[in-house]
Design a protein around this motif. Structure first.
Motif, PDB file in Angstrom:
ATOM      1  N   ILE A   1       0.858  -1.177   0.000  1.00  0.00           N
ATOM      2  CA  ILE A   1       0.000   0.000   0.000  1.00  0.00           C
ATOM      3  C   ILE A   1       0.895   1.227   0.000  1.00  0.00           C
ATOM      4  CG2 ILE A   1      -1.616   1.373   1.370  1.00  0.00           C
ATOM      5  CD1 ILE A   1      -2.998  -1.125   2.192  1.00  0.00           C
ATOM      6  N   GLU A   2       0.613   2.145  -0.905  1.00  0.00           N
ATOM      7  CA  GLU A   2       1.382   3.366  -1.037  1.00  0.00           C
ATOM      8  C   GLU A   2       0.437   4.564  -1.039  1.00  0.00           C
ATOM      9  OE1 GLU A   2       4.929   1.530  -3.874  1.00  0.00           O
ATOM     10  OE2 GLU A   2       3.211   2.566  -4.801  1.00  0.00           O
ATOM     11  N   ARG A   3       1.016   5.733  -0.869  1.00  0.00           N
ATOM     12  CA  ARG A   3       0.237   6.952  -1.008  1.00  0.00           C
ATOM     13  C   ARG A   3       0.307   7.421  -2.450  1.00  0.00           C
ATOM     14  NH1 ARG A   3       0.591  12.675   2.413  1.00  0.00           N
ATOM     15  NH2 ARG A   3      -1.112  13.698   1.263  1.00  0.00           N
TER      16      ARG A   3
ATOM     17  N   LEU B   1      -5.058   6.219  -0.987  1.00  0.00           N
ATOM     18  CA  LEU B   1      -4.248   5.020  -0.800  1.00  0.00           C
ATOM     19  C   LEU B   1      -4.244   4.243  -2.102  1.00  0.00           C
ATOM     20  CD1 LEU B   1      -5.632   3.821   2.664  1.00  0.00           C
ATOM     21  CD2 LEU B   1      -3.435   4.957   2.241  1.00  0.00           C
ATOM     22  N   ALA B   2      -3.119   3.666  -2.457  1.00  0.00           N
ATOM     23  CA  ALA B   2      -3.028   2.889  -3.692  1.00  0.00           C
ATOM     24  C   ALA B   2      -2.477   1.508  -3.368  1.00  0.00           C
ATOM     25  CB  ALA B   2      -2.124   3.599  -4.700  1.00  0.00           C
ATOM     26  N   TRP B   3      -2.920   0.526  -4.119  1.00  0.00           N
ATOM     27  CA  TRP B   3      -2.477  -0.855  -3.955  1.00  0.00           C
ATOM     28  C   TRP B   3      -1.587  -1.244  -5.123  1.00  0.00           C
ATOM     29  CZ3 TRP B   3      -2.007  -5.080  -1.044  1.00  0.00           C
ATOM     30  CH2 TRP B   3      -1.820  -6.301  -1.685  1.00  0.00           C
ATOM     31  N   ARG B   4      -0.461  -1.883  -4.805  1.00  0.00           N
ATOM     32  CA  ARG B   4       0.437  -2.388  -5.859  1.00  0.00           C
ATOM     33  C   ARG B   4       0.800  -3.822  -5.503  1.00  0.00           C
ATOM     34  NH1 ARG B   4       5.930  -2.564  -6.450  1.00  0.00           N
ATOM     35  NH2 ARG B   4       6.291  -1.219  -4.631  1.00  0.00           N
ATOM     36  N   SER B   5       0.485  -4.738  -6.388  1.00  0.00           N
ATOM     37  CA  SER B   5       0.794  -6.144  -6.128  1.00  0.00           C
ATOM     38  C   SER B   5       2.274  -6.405  -6.392  1.00  0.00           C
ATOM     39  CB  SER B   5      -0.051  -7.056  -7.014  1.00  0.00           C
ATOM     40  OG  SER B   5       0.209  -6.801  -8.387  1.00  0.00           O
TER      41      SER B   5
END
Length: 318
Positions: free
Chosen positions: A306-308, A313-317
């Motif tokens: 999880i990033e800003r 909030l953003a999700w990156r697999s």
């Protein structure tokens, strides 16, 4: 009769109304053999069977041969699917096998019998108790304590567990009364598996100390499932307010408990991942101090990060 009172196989199926025709997941063990036999007696000509060959043990070919013999004897169409149930780092062999099994079951039913929309599984009352005890031993929250649902939908199919009120002992007694044999899975006696230790050591002690434990534990699991349904509704409402992906400021307006609830819901529903308690607590702490435009946020959660991303909030697999 109460929903959670221990039942006989006939009583359990009398209260079960699957869409016809339907498929039975057939392993060759006592529970699924009893399920297939009882279903073919109750709904002749309406039952299909799927056998998943895991290839995890030498007895796997014997299970397949036994299933083929039963289906030929009872006039039930059978499909066999082989799966690679190897587990990824950090994943338990049981979880890997279960996920591979469900995927193969779904694909087999969709490809072989497009008219089938219902799949029936053979987990019974003892399996439910074992699931609840394992959840307790891991410090699980309500989703874990709710244990196994009697019915749910996944991958375009309706899944059912009509045996959840029937103890395994009763299923075996019923099979003997029918003169029907089954194959015992050699891994069932392997004490390195938590389920097997519970089955051989804990359940007999519970039966002696708390004779009605199957019914009372089932009630507790049902209460947990009901409470979780309410929490899911609250989480869905909160997520509609915070947006997808969630706006950081909107999340901060919620109580810490509802922040945890909505973030779990977002990750589960939109990214099929579940954070650990430690990961979620760290995420909540980072969100709390995320008050300036330049504050960065980067945290390993579940199977990704999880990033800003600006105000969200953003999700990156991974």
């Amino acid at each position: 009769m109460s929903q959670h009172t221990t039942k006989t196989p006939e009583q359990a199926l009398a209260e079960f109304s699957p869409g016809l025709p339907f498929a039975v997941a057939l392993s060759g063990g006592a529970d699924s053999v009893a399920l297939l036999l009882a279903c073919t007696q109750r709904w002749p000509g309406q039952v299909r069977a799927v056998h998943i060959h895991h290839g995890l043990q030498a007895a796997a070919d014997d299970f397949q041969s036994h299933c083929a013999h039963l289906c030929e004897q009872w006039g039930v169409p059978l499909v066999v699917r082989r799966v690679d149930a190897g587990h990824a780092p950090g994943q338990s062999p049981e979880d890997a096998a279960r996920q591979a099994r469900y995927k193969a079951l779904s694909e087999a039913v969709h490809s072989e019998w497009p008219e089938v929309r219902d799949v029936v599984l053979a987990q019974h009352a003892d399996d439910q108790v074992e699931t609840l005890l394992i959840a307790l031993s891991r410090g699980a929250g309500l989703p874990g304590l709710a244990s196994m649902p009697a019915q749910w939908q996944r991958q375009g199919l309706h899944w059912h567990r009509p045996w959840l009120s029937v103890p395994g002992r009763v299923l075996r007694e019923w099979l003997r009364s029918q003169g029907q044999a089954w194959i015992e899975d050699p891994s069932n006696s392997d004490q390195k598996f938590t389920r097997n230790r519970i089955r051989s050591q804990v359940l007999p002690a519970l039966a002696e100390a708390l004779p009605a434990f199957r019914e009372t534990f089932a009630r507790s699991a049902a209460h947990a499932a009901q409470a979780q349904e309410v929490l899911n509704e609250v989480a869905a409402q909160d997520l509609s307010q915070t947006g997808v992906p969630p706006r950081i400021q909107a999340v901060q307006q919620l109580s810490r408990a509802r922040q945890a609830l909505v973030l779990r819901h977002w990750l589960r529903q939109h990214h099929a991942t579940t954070p650990s308690t430690a990961q979620l607590n760290e995420l909540l702490g980072q969100i709390e101090v995320c008050t300036t435009r330049g504050h960065r946020l980067h945290l390993k959660v579940g199977q990704g990060y999880i990033e800003r991303a600006g105000e969200h909030l953003a999700w990156r697999s991974t």
